[in-house]
Write a protein that holds these residues in place. Structure first.
Motif, PDB file in Angstrom:
ATOM      1  N   SER A 160      77.919   7.473   9.379  1.00 41.35           N
ATOM      2  CA  SER A 160      78.401   7.139   8.035  1.00 41.35           C
ATOM      3  C   SER A 160      77.361   6.355   7.266  1.00 41.35           C
ATOM      4  O   SER A 160      76.777   5.413   7.787  1.00 41.35           O
ATOM      5  CB  SER A 160      79.640   6.238   8.118  1.00 41.35           C
TER       6      SER A 160
ATOM      7  N   THR B 228      71.517   3.167   0.018  1.00 41.10           N
ATOM      8  CA  THR B 228      72.935   3.399   0.287  1.00 41.10           C
ATOM      9  C   THR B 228      73.187   4.678   1.076  1.00 41.10           C
ATOM     10  O   THR B 228      74.258   4.862   1.634  1.00 41.10           O
ATOM     11  CB  THR B 228      73.747   3.435  -1.007  1.00 41.10           C
ATOM     12  N   TYR B 229      72.190   5.567   1.129  1.00 43.72           N
ATOM     13  CA  TYR B 229      72.296   6.752   1.982  1.00 43.72           C
ATOM     14  C   TYR B 229      72.149   6.369   3.463  1.00 43.72           C
ATOM     15  O   TYR B 229      72.457   7.162   4.342  1.00 43.72           O
ATOM     16  CB  TYR B 229      71.143   7.717   1.682  1.00 43.72           C
ATOM     17  N   SER B 230      71.606   5.188   3.746  1.00 37.84           N
ATOM     18  CA  SER B 230      71.353   4.800   5.137  1.00 37.84           C
ATOM     19  C   SER B 230      72.624   4.822   5.945  1.00 37.84           C
ATOM     20  O   SER B 230      73.647   4.311   5.507  1.00 37.84           O
ATOM     21  CB  SER B 230      70.838   3.357   5.201  1.00 37.84           C
ATOM     22  N   SER B 231      72.530   5.316   7.173  1.00 40.12           N
ATOM     23  CA  SER B 231      73.705   5.261   8.035  1.00 40.12           C
ATOM     24  C   SER B 231      73.913   3.826   8.489  1.00 40.12           C
ATOM     25  O   SER B 231      72.982   3.019   8.516  1.00 40.12           O
ATOM     26  CB  SER B 231      73.531   6.171   9.236  1.00 40.12           C
ATOM     27  N   ILE B 232      75.156   3.528   8.830  1.00 38.50           N
ATOM     28  CA  ILE B 232      75.502   2.142   9.114  1.00 38.50           C
ATOM     29  C   ILE B 232      74.878   1.663  10.416  1.00 38.50           C
ATOM     30  O   ILE B 232      74.451   0.513  10.514  1.00 38.50           O
ATOM     31  CB  ILE B 232      77.036   1.948   9.088  1.00 38.50           C
TER      32      ILE B 232
ATOM     33  N   TYR C  92      68.177   6.578  -4.263  1.00 38.34           N
ATOM     34  CA  TYR C  92      68.794   7.391  -3.202  1.00 38.34           C
ATOM     35  C   TYR C  92      68.183   7.140  -1.829  1.00 38.34           C
ATOM     36  O   TYR C  92      67.857   8.069  -1.099  1.00 38.34           O
ATOM     37  CB  TYR C  92      68.723   8.888  -3.565  1.00 38.34           C
TER      38      TYR C  92
ATOM     39  N   ALA D 135      80.638   6.203  -9.663  1.00 39.77           N
ATOM     40  CA  ALA D 135      81.213   7.260  -8.828  1.00 39.77           C
ATOM     41  C   ALA D 135      82.484   6.831  -8.124  1.00 39.77           C
ATOM     42  O   ALA D 135      83.160   7.651  -7.513  1.00 39.77           O
ATOM     43  CB  ALA D 135      80.185   7.698  -7.783  1.00 39.77           C
TER      44      ALA D 135
ATOM     45  N   SER E 221      75.780  16.643  -4.873  1.00 41.06           N
ATOM     46  CA  SER E 221      76.038  18.081  -4.849  1.00 41.06           C
ATOM     47  C   SER E 221      75.868  18.680  -3.464  1.00 41.06           C
ATOM     48  O   SER E 221      76.383  19.761  -3.198  1.00 41.06           O
ATOM     49  CB  SER E 221      75.104  18.779  -5.828  1.00 41.06           C
TER      50      SER E 221
ATOM     51  N   PRO F 196      70.801  -0.368   8.901  1.00 37.92           N
ATOM     52  CA  PRO F 196      70.513   0.242   7.604  1.00 37.92           C
ATOM     53  C   PRO F 196      69.195  -0.315   7.046  1.00 37.92           C
ATOM     54  O   PRO F 196      68.734  -1.380   7.462  1.00 37.92           O
ATOM     55  CB  PRO F 196      71.692  -0.193   6.731  1.00 37.92           C
TER      56      PRO F 196
ATOM     57  N   GLU G 219      81.837   1.000  -7.296  1.00 35.85           N
ATOM     58  CA  GLU G 219      80.707   0.958  -8.234  1.00 35.85           C
ATOM     59  C   GLU G 219      81.126   0.364  -9.582  1.00 35.85           C
ATOM     60  O   GLU G 219      80.327  -0.321 -10.232  1.00 35.85           O
ATOM     61  CB  GLU G 219      80.104   2.356  -8.426  1.00 35.85           C
TER      62      GLU G 219
ATOM     63  N   TRP H  77      65.952  19.183  -6.712  1.00 36.31           N
ATOM     64  CA  TRP H  77      67.185  18.882  -5.969  1.00 36.31           C
ATOM     65  C   TRP H  77      68.288  19.594  -6.750  1.00 36.31           C
ATOM     66  O   TRP H  77      69.058  18.985  -7.471  1.00 36.31           O
ATOM     67  CB  TRP H  77      67.409  17.371  -5.924  1.00 36.31           C
ATOM     68  N   PRO H  78      68.313  20.949  -6.669  1.00 38.81           N
ATOM     69  CA  PRO H  78      69.222  21.710  -7.523  1.00 38.81           C
ATOM     70  C   PRO H  78      70.669  21.390  -7.160  1.00 38.81           C
ATOM     71  O   PRO H  78      70.970  21.070  -6.008  1.00 38.81           O
ATOM     72  CB  PRO H  78      68.889  23.161  -7.195  1.00 38.81           C
ATOM     73  N   LEU H  79      71.521  21.440  -8.114  1.00 42.90           N
ATOM     74  CA  LEU H  79      72.906  21.096  -7.859  1.00 42.90           C
ATOM     75  C   LEU H  79      73.672  22.339  -7.443  1.00 42.90           C
ATOM     76  O   LEU H  79      73.351  23.447  -7.835  1.00 42.90           O
ATOM     77  CB  LEU H  79      73.518  20.476  -9.106  1.00 42.90           C
TER      78      LEU H  79
ATOM     79  N   LYS I 209      74.827   5.066  -8.527  1.00 39.59           N
ATOM     80  CA  LYS I 209      74.643   5.548  -7.155  1.00 39.59           C
ATOM     81  C   LYS I 209      73.166   5.626  -6.749  1.00 39.59           C
ATOM     82  O   LYS I 209      72.832   5.565  -5.579  1.00 39.59           O
ATOM     83  CB  LYS I 209      75.293   6.914  -6.953  1.00 39.59           C
TER      84      LYS I 209
ATOM     85  N   PHE J 294      68.127   9.215   8.705  1.00 45.35           N
ATOM     86  CA  PHE J 294      69.377   8.476   8.857  1.00 45.35           C
ATOM     87  C   PHE J 294      69.269   7.012   8.469  1.00 45.35           C
ATOM     88  O   PHE J 294      70.256   6.315   8.429  1.00 45.35           O
ATOM     89  CB  PHE J 294      69.900   8.602  10.293  1.00 45.35           C
TER      90      PHE J 294
END
Lengths: 380, 380
Positions: free
Chosen positions: B365, A363-367, A360, A72, B330, A374, A76, A146-148, A51, A294
């Protein structure tokens, strides 16, 4: 910043293709990172967290180097297989899976699954018989940048029951996993979690269930603005903690680096769209980039990850800025609570380099939020 | 929930296409909303905020009903043109624009641009001569459920200088805009902003610059869990405030509804992937859906928007739940600080309906986070 990335970006500008932000990932850096992990923890198998950056070139390189893969989703898993990983090198590490996705993974040959609840064990028992399962336990992630949250894992007291249920349902109760929090600067954080694991190993052994594996998770940091300990330091601390809690009966171990494998391999080039002030007496400049929350920089949420930003006028006098993205969304602000110091002579139209952005981001990019595409990405 | 959406979802299940979450938007509801806005503010032009939901079917319907369009990017301008809007019905409403994007919009025929700084005026003057510009001013958005930051707009004291610069550079200093905050439950919030606008109109008139238009922004709420005032109530409050501050020399007005136009027209169907507890004495159940912050429900950030969720067992006894998404991230938790009451008899595999999701879902998204595809959407 590597010479190869610099040359790539120069060529992109020469050819006039620099019309929007882009990420460039240097595979040489990924190769070095993989080697560092292998050397720091020589008896531990590396499961790269897909991821973090699922670019086919990254996955192929890691597969060729011998890496295994933490996945995930079924998508993947398919990416890892396409990159040349055999199914026994793939872990379905999400504790939240649809039963039909477990079945699909099993069809594809995957035999290693994460769980943190009895309901998840029941799904796996039904559609992935005789597979190995490991139970994720909650552990203290304090100190991580980046605490979980409590989203993944169950209380350590509950884990024996989850694993006994697995064994009773024909699965292999294989081990435990935990995660000390992403971008964890303190190598000693593994110690306490390993103490919990050793206790659960003993408790289950007394009931005839023999665990074999501890998944040490990720958490290995990449360098943003602050220096971080080298991966070797983590390796030593983890090895000491394993010996302390497991004596000479060390379990198999695996790690799941994501950010630590690709974070420092990537650089985003972005453009300054506007610099303005909100009022005549505003002590802050607002610097708007063509990248924001975004379209790639989602990890600036709550200003948790603070990326280094290089400008063409670095070295000149600096002043405090709010940095924001290009969308018409008011939450699309990267740094405001702690303003960012940038050169006063920075101009509209300038290109800036955002370092440590290999993980990170894409793939976090919005479509298509606000019509913006993206994040473009290149792996070289 | 409309009968048409129910029938669509039933057919989708019958045909076995219900393999992931999906949004269904009912155009009949959009049509009703447009009519309500037109009637509530009969002398005001409606500029639909394309970013809320840029589905071609939604844009075509609104274009055919006579709507104009507020756009955030060249891509959104092209969508509005493709839907049948002529360029004089399009506003480039983003105050942060690359100069080459302003030039492209001008080529496409757009002549109305938002600004909030002198630098932006200079760009427009260079590449979009004789266009109309309106200056966005900061205003108090308190009370809004999605309050706006200081990202857009300048202090009201600065606006006259920005607009005078426009006039001096051959542009038409056309008007002012403000935004009272998205999902603003208090119709009286427009009053104070209109007072600022009237003062700026007078100040500029004394210097020979005659503004013509006030852009009243968006902010019109859609119904989530709490009832909201009807759009007619907003219309009346705005008309009273306009009369109070502008007397009988009412300016042209435009509004930019987004959420208010499409929010209640959409329903997301999602699936319960897992229900679990973190420990035996955990008072909360964790309910994991196949939709989360990264594949459609970004507006649950900080639990700001609280969507109504319908289950197949509504009416049964309820208990408190944390609701989370399916990704290995998370932060992908929808509601935790204020737990959500759901039926105790809700089961893994059940379908739930998330209401009021027609706005700010699809395009938010992520493209492929964790391998999960962007939200599927149907417009019927």
């Amino acid at each position: 910043m590597t010479e190869r990335i610099q040359e790539f970006l120069r060529a992109r500008r020469r050819e006039g293709r620099d019309n929007g932000p882009c990420l460039v990932v240097d595979l040489d850096v990924v190769r070095d990172n993989y080697r560092d992990f292998s050397r720091a923890l020589p008896d531990t198998r590396v499961y790269y967290a897909v991821k973090a950056n699922p670019a086919p070139e990254v996955l192929s390189l890691l597969a060729s180097l011998g890496s295994s893969f933490d996945t995930a989703s079924v998508a993947e898993i398919e990416l890892a297989l396409a990159a040349g990983a055999s199914p026994e090198r793939i872990s379905f590490g999400n504790t939240i899976k649809k039963e039909r996705d477990v079945a699909r993974a099993y069809q594809l040959g995957v035999r290693l699954f994460a769980v943190d609840s009895e309901a998840e064990v029941e799904k796996i028992a039904r559609v992935a018989p005789r597979s190995k399962v490991f139970c994720r336990i909650l552990c203290d992630g304090s100190g991580a940048e980046w605490p979980l949250s409590r989203k993944f894992g169950c209380a350590p007291e509950m884990a024996p029951r989850v694993l006994e249920l697995a064994q009773a349902n024909g699965l292999i109760a294989y081990g435990l996993s935990f995660h000390v929090g992403s971008q964890q600067p303190n190598p000693r954080m593994w110690d306490k979690a390993l103490e919990s694991c050793a206790n659960i190993f003993r408790e289950l052994a007394e009931r005839g269930v023999y665990l074999q594996m501890v998944n040490l998770g990720g958490g290995f940091p990449t360098r943003y603005l602050k220096s971080v300990p080298k991966v070797r330091i983590y390796g030593n601390a983890i090895f000491r903690a394993l010996s302390k809690h497991f004596g000479n009966r060390l379990p198999e171990t695996i790690i799941e680096p994501g950010r630590g494998m690709v974070g420092n391999a990537g650089i985003i080039e972005a453009e300054v769209v506007l610099i303005s002030k909100k009022s005549d007496d505003d002590p802050l400049r607002w610097v708007f980039l063509d990248i924001g929350k975004f379209n790639g920089l989602a990890e600036t949420t709550d200003e948790m990850i603070r990326y280094p930003i290089r400008t063409p006028v670095d070295g000149a006098a600096v002043g405090p800025c709010v940095i924001a993205g290009p969308s018409c969304d008011s939450v699309d602000i990267l740094y405001e609570k702690t303003p960012y110091e940038l050169p006063v002579s920075l101009e509209i139209g300038a290109k800036v380099l955002i370092e440590g952005t290999g993980a990170y981001t894409t793939t976090y990019s919005s479509i298509a939020f606000n019509g913006f595409p993206p994040l473009e990405a290149y792996v070289i």
